[in-house]
Design a protein around this motif. Structure first.
Motif, mmCIF file in Angstrom:
data_model
loop_
_atom_site.group_PDB
_atom_site.id
_atom_site.type_symbol
_atom_site.label_atom_id
_atom_site.label_comp_id
_atom_site.label_asym_id
_atom_site.label_seq_id
_atom_site.Cartn_x
_atom_site.Cartn_y
_atom_site.Cartn_z
ATOM 1 N N LYS A 57 2.344 -6.227 6.578
ATOM 2 C CA LYS A 57 3.085 -5.001 6.342
ATOM 3 C C LYS A 57 3.170 -4.702 4.855
ATOM 4 O O LYS A 57 3.004 -3.560 4.431
ATOM 5 C CB LYS A 57 4.474 -5.176 6.941
ATOM 6 N N ALA A 58 3.392 -5.727 4.053
ATOM 7 C CA ALA A 58 3.613 -5.477 2.630
ATOM 8 C C ALA A 58 2.360 -4.945 1.963
ATOM 9 O O ALA A 58 2.400 -3.944 1.229
ATOM 10 C CB ALA A 58 4.071 -6.767 1.949
ATOM 11 N N VAL A 59 1.243 -5.596 2.233
ATOM 12 C CA VAL A 59 -0.009 -5.153 1.600
ATOM 13 C C VAL A 59 -0.354 -3.755 2.076
ATOM 14 O O VAL A 59 -0.808 -2.901 1.300
ATOM 15 C CB VAL A 59 -1.144 -6.143 1.929
ATOM 16 N N ARG A 70 3.325 2.224 14.050
ATOM 17 C CA ARG A 70 3.129 3.268 13.054
ATOM 18 C C ARG A 70 2.224 2.786 11.930
ATOM 19 O O ARG A 70 1.396 3.543 11.411
ATOM 20 C CB ARG A 70 4.477 3.657 12.447
ATOM 21 N N MET A 71 2.413 1.528 11.558
ATOM 22 C CA MET A 71 1.594 1.006 10.467
ATOM 23 C C MET A 71 0.128 0.977 10.875
ATOM 24 O O MET A 71 -0.756 1.251 10.054
ATOM 25 C CB MET A 71 2.052 -0.408 10.095
ATOM 26 N N LYS A 98 7.952 -0.663 16.994
ATOM 27 C CA LYS A 98 7.655 0.735 16.687
ATOM 28 C C LYS A 98 7.051 0.853 15.310
ATOM 29 O O LYS A 98 6.080 1.598 15.092
ATOM 30 C CB LYS A 98 8.948 1.555 16.753
ATOM 31 N N ILE A 99 7.643 0.139 14.379
ATOM 32 C CA ILE A 99 7.155 0.241 13.008
ATOM 33 C C ILE A 99 5.748 -0.311 12.892
ATOM 34 O O ILE A 99 4.904 0.279 12.198
ATOM 35 C CB ILE A 99 8.136 -0.484 12.062
ATOM 36 N N LEU A 105 1.677 -1.440 3.047
ATOM 37 C CA LEU A 105 2.543 -0.480 2.375
ATOM 38 C C LEU A 105 2.066 -0.208 0.962
ATOM 39 O O LEU A 105 2.084 0.931 0.502
ATOM 40 C CB LEU A 105 3.985 -1.006 2.353
ATOM 41 N N ASP A 106 1.633 -1.265 0.300
ATOM 42 C CA ASP A 106 1.116 -1.062 -1.059
ATOM 43 C C ASP A 106 -0.067 -0.125 -1.044
ATOM 44 O O ASP A 106 -0.172 0.789 -1.880
ATOM 45 C CB ASP A 106 0.707 -2.418 -1.650
ATOM 46 N N VAL A 129 -5.500 5.807 6.215
ATOM 47 C CA VAL A 129 -5.868 5.488 4.843
ATOM 48 C C VAL A 129 -7.244 4.833 4.853
ATOM 49 O O VAL A 129 -7.447 3.831 5.533
ATOM 50 C CB VAL A 129 -4.824 4.532 4.223
ATOM 51 N N TYR A 174 -1.302 3.038 12.866
ATOM 52 C CA TYR A 174 -1.786 4.412 12.785
ATOM 53 C C TYR A 174 -2.075 4.808 11.344
ATOM 54 O O TYR A 174 -3.089 5.433 11.038
ATOM 55 C CB TYR A 174 -0.742 5.322 13.415
ATOM 56 N N LEU A 175 -1.189 4.414 10.464
ATOM 57 C CA LEU A 175 -1.412 4.725 9.053
ATOM 58 C C LEU A 175 -2.631 3.984 8.520
ATOM 59 O O LEU A 175 -3.339 4.486 7.638
ATOM 60 C CB LEU A 175 -0.174 4.351 8.236
ATOM 61 N N ILE A 198 -0.817 2.110 1.118
ATOM 62 C CA ILE A 198 -0.396 3.469 1.454
ATOM 63 C C ILE A 198 0.205 4.138 0.239
ATOM 64 O O ILE A 198 -0.084 5.307 -0.069
ATOM 65 C CB ILE A 198 0.616 3.429 2.619
ATOM 66 N N ILE A 199 1.030 3.391 -0.465
ATOM 67 C CA ILE A 199 1.664 3.978 -1.644
ATOM 68 C C ILE A 199 0.616 4.361 -2.671
ATOM 69 O O ILE A 199 0.676 5.445 -3.265
ATOM 70 C CB ILE A 199 2.684 2.978 -2.216
#
Lengths: 460, 161
Positions: free
Chosen positions: A341-343, A324-325, A320-321, A345-346, A332, A327-328, A348-349
């Motif tokens: 995932k880590a990059v 979602r990633m 699921k996650i 998230l960075d 962005v 889609y995000l 996105i932040i």
């Protein structure tokens, strides 16, 4: 009781088969006697049809598989349904209807037997009236929060047995079931098969269908149960859409039961097109079941992976996650090449931070601009604030101003080179816009102050 | 850009239009309340804070109560406003400003990675959510922030020219 009606009304998504819809009407009437005639049902249909059209749209998208079983539309939302099987052939309705009143007591007993699966059923059973035999199910389902299918049955006796078996599932359905819960429910289901066996026995005896081999389906049931519990290979993740979506294993045996039962009263009904609506994907697709929306995720271990319930739940969560990633990632800008995932998230932040800073900067700009000009709301709305204005003249002006203030803007260009993201340019446009309006010296200081503080913290 | 414009035209009650209306009204109210333009930095800063709060509040209210981040944002603004009012009038009495601590966020925070926590801090209301829900809210939040920035830019453009 409105729930029941509402629940029923969504089952109109039989593909344009209004006649089938009429049969649905029998069930939801709260305390009305079941009317065998299709004509009276039709009038009821009209009263229910206008409701919940949006659900129809939803479920229509779901009914991908062409099913002769005339699956009723499944409510993707949390609306409950009573259990009735819809006959695949419209003609069958007439045949099935007369069964209702005769089997009311029979059904009631069956309903009682279904209480093994959970306390809910038992509590609910007592309060139901006989003329509305299927209400108990709808009631209990109403008490639950998950969407459930409505059983449509051309063989009413069979329906009860089916419903009994399936009762264990819907009892525990919730809007958001975790796979862990699903596992437990599966175990419950397996445990309850013993009781189902008893219920089926009694039902079948009462209905006098001796030719129906009482042992056979139950053996198959048990065998299927064992098979389902023991099988650890090749399972795929599966979402459970409707109540009567059966487990993969028991379904074949149930279907055979149904076939046999149905063939008896109906005669020329095509067993392949039995009205049992099943929402199974993949393996069961050959049976022509619809794919109604799922009310909870039924997960199975993949081949070669651990079948621990915890790891299954973890895997579902991870999938699921990751969805979602993705889609995000589309949301962005400039993140299509980024993987991981880590990059992600960075990125996105960073993006969220830059957007927030833009808002701050713009609001600061507005605060300084505000007192100088009068706010004319009508003029604003007339000019359509939403539309980005053409900037031909302002661009030239901006460029001229930029030449003068290159020294100032240099320090802002620097951080951008360090972080060459696509949306950095947007921030620069905003910054340059600030210079475009040629603020006073004080304002410029304020602008610089805010910008530098924002960018400084951004770089960290 | 043009597609956004077209979509906003097509949908008169889109987030953009709603936000634009509310924000412009809020700005007008602010400009009327404000005294004559004061030159001091402190006043300007206060004004800036008010405009920013108005921007966020109008965005959150136009989004509606369905989104958790909108609710949390409005709550935060209200608390801040109440807090400042109370500080002005009642001095030390800040009992009403008790922070809404929820047990849930503690667990989520401990389990989350570093980036996850920073994302939680960024997105309003992100403290009390699971990660999956946080991602959902982040997506919607990003969309609304983008719309907000566009509208504000246009307002400024209209004003300055």
């Amino acid at each position: 009781m409105d729930m029941v009606a509402a629940i029923e009304s969504e089952n109109w998504q039989v593909n344009g088969n209004n006649l089938i819809n009429t049969s649905v009407e029998m069930i939801p009437m709260n305390n009305s006697t079941v009317e065998p005639s299709a004509c009276s049902a039709a009038s009821m249909v009209d009263s229910f049809c206008p409701q919940n059209w949006d659900q129809q749209a939803n479920s229509e998208t779901l009914s991908n598989l062409d099913s002769v079983r005339a699956n009723l539309g499944w409510n993707p939302n949390q609306i409950l349904r009573s259990g009735v099987f819809l006959p695949a052939v419209p003609g069958m309705i007439h045949q099935s209807l007369p069964h209702f009143p005769a089997d009311s007591a029979f059904i009631e007993r069956a309903a009682r037997f279904s209480s093994f699966s959970g306390g809910n059923f038992g509590e609910m059973m007592n309060s139901f009236t006989i003329p509305d035999p299927l209400n108990p199910y709808s009631h209990t389902f109403a008490s639950m929060q998950g969407p459930h299918e409505i059983f449509r049955d051309n063989g009413y006796e069979m329906n009860l047995a089916e419903a009994c078996k399936e009762a264990s599932f819907p009892v525990e359905h919730g809007t958001e079931m975790s796979p862990l819960q699903n596992e437990k429910r599966r175990e419950n289901f397996l445990r309850s098969q013993e009781e189902v066996k008893n219920a089926v026995d009694i039902l079948l005896n009462e209905s006098g269908m001796d030719e129906f081999n009482n042992r056979d389906p139950i053996e198959k049931f048990e065998g299927a149960a064992v098979e389902s519990s023991g099988q650890g290979l090749g399972f795929k993740k599966r979402k459970r859409i409707a109540q009567n979506e059966k487990k993969e294993a028991p379904q074949p045996c149930v279907e055979t039961e149904k076939d046999r039962v149905e063939s008896k009263p109906k005669g020329d009904q095509d067993p392949a097109s039995s009205s049992k609506p099943v929402g199974k994907q993949g393996k069961q697709g050959s049976q022509g079941s619809d794919i109604p929306k799922e009310e909870y995720i039924h997960v199975r271990a993949r081949r070669g992976q651990a079948t621990n319930s915890h790891s299954l739940a973890e895997r579902v969560r991870r999938e699921k996650i990751s969805e979602r990633m993705k889609y995000l990632q589309d949301l962005v800008p400039g993140c299509s090449k980024v993987t991981g995932k880590a990059v992600m998230l960075d990125e996105i932040i960073n993006y969220v931070q830059s957007l927030q800073r833009q808002v701050e900067f713009l609001s600061m700009k507005l605060a300084t601009v505000n007192p100088q000009l009068e706010f004319n709301i009508e003029a604003f709305l007339a000019k359509d604030v939403l539309q980005p204005r053409t900037r031909n003249s302002s661009d030239a002006l901006r460029r001229a101003i930029n030449l003068r203030s290159t020294a100032v803007s240099e320090e802002f260009k620097e951080p951008s080179s360090q972080v060459p993201n696509a949306w950095e340019d947007e921030l620069h446009n905003v910054v340059q816009m600030g210079f475009n309006s040629s603020p006073t010296i004080d304002e410029q200081d304020l602008v610089l102050f805010c910008i530098s503080s924002n960018l400084a913290s951004f770089i960290d | 850009m043009t597609s956004d414009h077209i979509s906003s035209l097509r949908n008169p009650s889109s987030i953009k239009t709603r936000f634009a209306h509310r924000f412009v009204l809020a700005l007008k109210k602010l400009s009327m309340d404000r005294a004559s333009s004061s030159v001091s930095m402190a006043d300007r800063y206060k004004r800036y804070r008010k405009v920013r709060a108005a921007a966020y509040a109008s965005m959150a209210s136009s989004v509606g109560p369905k989104r958790a981040w909108a609710r949390a944002l409005l709550r935060k603004i209200r608390n801040r406003k109440m807090g400042s009012n109370l500080m002005k009038r009642l001095g030390s009495r800040t009992g009403l400003l008790k922070k809404r601590t929820v047990l849930k966020p503690r667990n989520h925070r401990e389990m989350g990675s570093e980036q996850e926590n920073s994302l939680r801090e960024l997105v309003p209301g992100g403290e009390g959510m699971e990660f999956y829900r946080l991602l959902n809210e982040t997506g919607h939040y990003i969309k609304c922030l983008r719309a907000q920035v566009k509208v504000m830019k246009n307002i400024i453009d209209l004003y300055s020219n």
